[in-house]
Design a protein around this motif. Sequence first.
Motif, PDB file in Angstrom:
ATOM      1  N   SER A 114       0.867  -1.183   0.000  1.00  0.00           N
ATOM      2  CA  SER A 114       0.000   0.000   0.000  1.00  0.00           C
ATOM      3  C   SER A 114       0.900   1.228   0.000  1.00  0.00           C
ATOM      4  O   SER A 114       2.029   1.180   0.520  1.00  0.00           O
ATOM      5  CB  SER A 114      -0.847   0.048   1.273  1.00  0.00           C
ATOM      6  OG  SER A 114      -1.589  -1.138   1.445  1.00  0.00           O
ATOM      7  N   SER A 153       0.815  -4.307   2.767  1.00  0.00           N
ATOM      8  CA  SER A 153      -0.643  -4.230   2.912  1.00  0.00           C
ATOM      9  C   SER A 153      -1.154  -5.150   4.016  1.00  0.00           C
ATOM     10  O   SER A 153      -2.325  -5.083   4.375  1.00  0.00           O
ATOM     11  CB  SER A 153      -1.322  -4.607   1.590  1.00  0.00           C
ATOM     12  OG  SER A 153      -0.899  -3.745   0.567  1.00  0.00           O
ATOM     13  N   TRP A 173      -2.455   0.720  -4.382  1.00  0.00           N
ATOM     14  CA  TRP A 173      -1.983  -0.600  -3.981  1.00  0.00           C
ATOM     15  C   TRP A 173      -1.217  -1.195  -5.145  1.00  0.00           C
ATOM     16  O   TRP A 173      -1.423  -0.801  -6.295  1.00  0.00           O
ATOM     17  CB  TRP A 173      -3.175  -1.511  -3.651  1.00  0.00           C
ATOM     18  CG  TRP A 173      -3.913  -1.077  -2.439  1.00  0.00           C
ATOM     19  CD1 TRP A 173      -3.565  -1.323  -1.146  1.00  0.00           C
ATOM     20  CD2 TRP A 173      -5.142  -0.338  -2.389  1.00  0.00           C
ATOM     21  NE1 TRP A 173      -4.496  -0.771  -0.296  1.00  0.00           N
ATOM     22  CE2 TRP A 173      -5.465  -0.158  -1.030  1.00  0.00           C
ATOM     23  CE3 TRP A 173      -6.001   0.204  -3.345  1.00  0.00           C
ATOM     24  CZ2 TRP A 173      -6.600   0.517  -0.605  1.00  0.00           C
ATOM     25  CZ3 TRP A 173      -7.128   0.887  -2.921  1.00  0.00           C
ATOM     26  CH2 TRP A 173      -7.428   1.030  -1.570  1.00  0.00           C
TER      27      TRP A 173
END
Length: 224
Positions: A114, A153, A173
């Motif tokens: 992320s 993430s 992402w």
Amino acid sequence: MLIEIPNVFSKQEVNQLREQLDARTWIDGNQTSGVMASTRKRNQQLDKDDPVALQIGELIMARLLAHPLFVSAALPLQFYPPLFNRYQGGETFGYHIDNAIRSTSDGMVRTDLSATLFLSEPDTYQGGELVIQDTYGQQSIKLAAGSLVLYPSTSLHQVTPVTSGERTSAFMWLQSMVRDEGQRRLLFQLDQSIQALTAQAAPEQELFNLTGVYHNLLRCWSEL
Ligand SMILES: O=C(O)CCC(=O)C(=O)O
Ligand SMILES: [Fe+2]
């Protein structure tokens, strides 16, 4: 591993991007949330199909793919293209973990990493820290406009309430060629050391061997 990529955009570029983004129509941020996130999220976003957002998103991806530190750390395979969010008047995004899989017009993306690209100067708003539970503890991130933070993430994270001013950012992402966080970190450390040794004109044969080791590990661990 949490990495800061400074100056992805200059101050002048950020000002131009902000001018374009600020003029668009902002909508309720829950458009892109998973079930867990939606109960904790209070912010605004641009529609994912907003033409200006799409165009600036392309620019951000191109800039990142040409950035050696970003490429070394992320080993990017596929982006879920950037979205844009804004928090003001106490808006916040409580602790959550991002959805594992996202679908794009090009197919599915597994979210290995992320990233948030900060587009507001930190002294223009209060709160709005991106707090990330990293392997080594909690980190509170509030970067200069134009700088990006990249983090796994798998990490629990939140954005604390913005109590004055406003915080605008791009978030995205990506699926990495190397899924495993530990393997990705080893490759990053090896690559950064090779780069540092190259700059110091280290013995050529050893550099050559280390570069071979890097590529052979990448060959073992990458999935395309
Ligand atoms: O605003 C940010 O920095 C992060 C946003 C976020 O965590 C998300 O949209 O999932
Ligand atoms: Fe998130």
